[in-house]
Write a protein that holds these residues in place. Structure first.
Motif, PDB file in Angstrom:
ATOM      1  N   GLU A 172       0.838  -1.199   0.000  1.00 51.68           N
ATOM      2  CA  GLU A 172       0.000   0.000   0.000  1.00 51.68           C
ATOM      3  C   GLU A 172       0.876   1.254   0.000  1.00 51.68           C
ATOM      4  N   GLU A 173       0.424   2.302  -0.695  1.00 51.85           N
ATOM      5  CA  GLU A 173       1.214   3.527  -0.730  1.00 51.85           C
ATOM      6  C   GLU A 173       1.374   4.159   0.644  1.00 51.85           C
ATOM      7  N   ALA A 174       0.393   3.995   1.514  1.00 51.50           N
ATOM      8  CA  ALA A 174       0.535   4.524   2.877  1.00 51.50           C
ATOM      9  C   ALA A 174       1.699   3.849   3.599  1.00 51.50           C
ATOM     10  N   ASP A 175       1.909   2.550   3.360  1.00 49.47           N
ATOM     11  CA  ASP A 175       3.039   1.849   3.969  1.00 49.47           C
ATOM     12  C   ASP A 175       4.359   2.293   3.340  1.00 49.47           C
ATOM     13  N   THR A 176       4.336   2.588   2.045  1.00 47.68           N
ATOM     14  CA  THR A 176       5.510   3.165   1.380  1.00 47.68           C
ATOM     15  C   THR A 176       5.920   4.456   2.067  1.00 47.68           C
ATOM     16  N   ILE A 177       4.961   5.316   2.307  1.00 51.83           N
ATOM     17  CA  ILE A 177       5.226   6.621   2.924  1.00 51.83           C
ATOM     18  C   ILE A 177       5.764   6.454   4.337  1.00 51.83           C
ATOM     19  N   ARG A 178       5.174   5.532   5.100  1.00 56.25           N
ATOM     20  CA  ARG A 178       5.638   5.333   6.477  1.00 56.25           C
ATOM     21  C   ARG A 178       7.078   4.816   6.507  1.00 56.25           C
ATOM     22  N   ALA A 179       7.423   3.927   5.584  1.00 51.29           N
ATOM     23  CA  ALA A 179       8.797   3.425   5.537  1.00 51.29           C
ATOM     24  C   ALA A 179       9.765   4.546   5.181  1.00 51.29           C
ATOM     25  N   CYS A 180       9.396   5.389   4.219  1.00 51.79           N
ATOM     26  CA  CYS A 180      10.261   6.511   3.843  1.00 51.79           C
ATOM     27  C   CYS A 180      10.499   7.446   5.013  1.00 51.79           C
TER      28      CYS A 180
END
Length: 362
Positions: A243-251
């Motif tokens: 999910e893109e939200a998980d992408t953002i949190r990892a970044c």
């Protein structure tokens, strides 16, 4: 002391970030953003241009044209400026502003597609524009990163051997999937290697690269609105959709430890950490690829208003404490930890496939 005369002669090949202290799982992140194009796409761009030159497809009057969401456009802009070619990048509204400005600063022309093709999304509209442009003027040469075998051959010849040299006992390799050039080049190389390596492909939710339901995708880099023509799933052991939200949190988690990476890296890291949390990773040697750095994403995934408008005000709150797919951290280092450290330090929308041409000229 490296001394170069053209920008594509330099690329940092052997820099890895140990992510264990940040996420709790042993994963070595290969950093591909330290070159003059700022991403792994410099390898594919160089291979495609030099192959076209050898094949006689490029002449002094040629105008390079390519569809790109950003990084390949910058890489081709860098090479075109160095070699004296004109270059037109066809992109869309999701391309980061800083990326467009870099291409223009390097002397390239950027055409932004505002609308979407009925069934092929932004990518379909970009491809249709390129095909129409090429049909109108024979000077245009379309390298077609989506079908060009030089795309994956660049990583078969360079990226995969770089990893194998540093990690002779590699067990798992995590690779993001866009055009599938990096994925297929590395997967083919390790299929022929002397020991088995598990190949895990990372894709964005909403991408249909591996099938599934199309959905909104706002972060450029990974994911496709069609099946990549270069993709051969027989080389892939497992696919993880992030999910893109998980992408953002990892970044953002990486950034809070001083590592500013791009969206594709966030997707790869998030998916890899989820996989490692579900497996016994104590005896695994795992590597992931970070395609670029984060400066080009300052006005998107690192910009508060952009995040809140698209993903809600709570998008980062779930990462205030270790949670989700990264929670199952092992407190004890794996048995082979010291030796592996020595190795690293060593001496968007729609499902219809746009119509491509097999030839690299239009």
């Amino acid at each position: 002391m490296p001394v170069i005369s053209v920008p594509h002669d330099f690329n940092e090949e052997d820099l890895y970030v140990d992510l264990r202290s940040i996420f709790g799982h042993a994963l070595f992140l290969k950093c591909e953003g330290f070159n003059f194009a700022g991403s792994i796409k410099l390898k594919a761009a160089t291979e495609m241009v030099e192959t076209a030159e050898r094949d006689g497809l490029l002449t002094p009057d040629s105008i390079l044209v390519e569809s790109s969401s950003g990084n390949l456009g910058v890489a081709l802009s860098t090479i075109a400026a160095s070699k004296g070619y004109r270059f037109l990048c066809v992109t869309d509204s999701r391309c980061n502003l800083s990326t467009r400005m870099i291409m223009e600063a390097l002397g390239s022309q950027v055409h932004i597609i505002a609308g979407q093709e009925a069934n092929g999304g932004f990518l379909g509209a970009r491809i249709e524009y390129v095909r129409t442009l090429c049909a109108s003027d024979e000077r245009y040469v379309w390298l077609s990163q989506y079908t060009n075998p030089s795309n994956w051959k660049a990583h078969y010849r360079k990226t995969a051997p770089e990893i194998a040299r540093q990690f002779p006992e590699l067990d798992v390799l995590f690779l993001g999937t866009g055009t599938a050039g990096t994925l297929m080049g590395c997967a083919r190389y390790f299929r022929e290697w002397h020991r088995p390596v598990r190949i895990i492909a990372l894709d964005s939710v909403g991408s249909v690269a591996f099938g599934g339901t199309p959905g909104r995708r706002m972060i450029p880099g990974l994911g496709m609105s069609m099946r990549p023509p270069l993709l051969d799933e027989s080389y892939v052991d497992e696919v993880i959709r992030v999910e893109e939200a998980d992408t953002i949190r990892a970044c953002h988690r990486l950034a809070r430890r001083g590592f500013l990476f791009g969206g594709s890296t966030g997707t790869v890291v998030s998916g890899a950490m989820g996989w490692l949390a579900r497996h016994d990773d104590r005896e695994l040697t795992a590597v992931a690829l970070a395609p670029d750095l984060g400066e080009r994403y300052l006005d998107t995934i690192y910009q508060t208003n952009w995040l809140h408008d698209l993903y809600g005000e709570d998008v980062l709150k779930s990462d205030e404490v270790p949670a989700g797919p990264w929670a199952a951290a092992s407190p004890t280092p794996p048995a082979r930890w010291g030796r592996r450290l020595d190795l690293t330090n060593g001496d968007h929308h729609g499902t219809q496939r746009p119509q491509f041409q097999d030839r690299r000229t239009c």
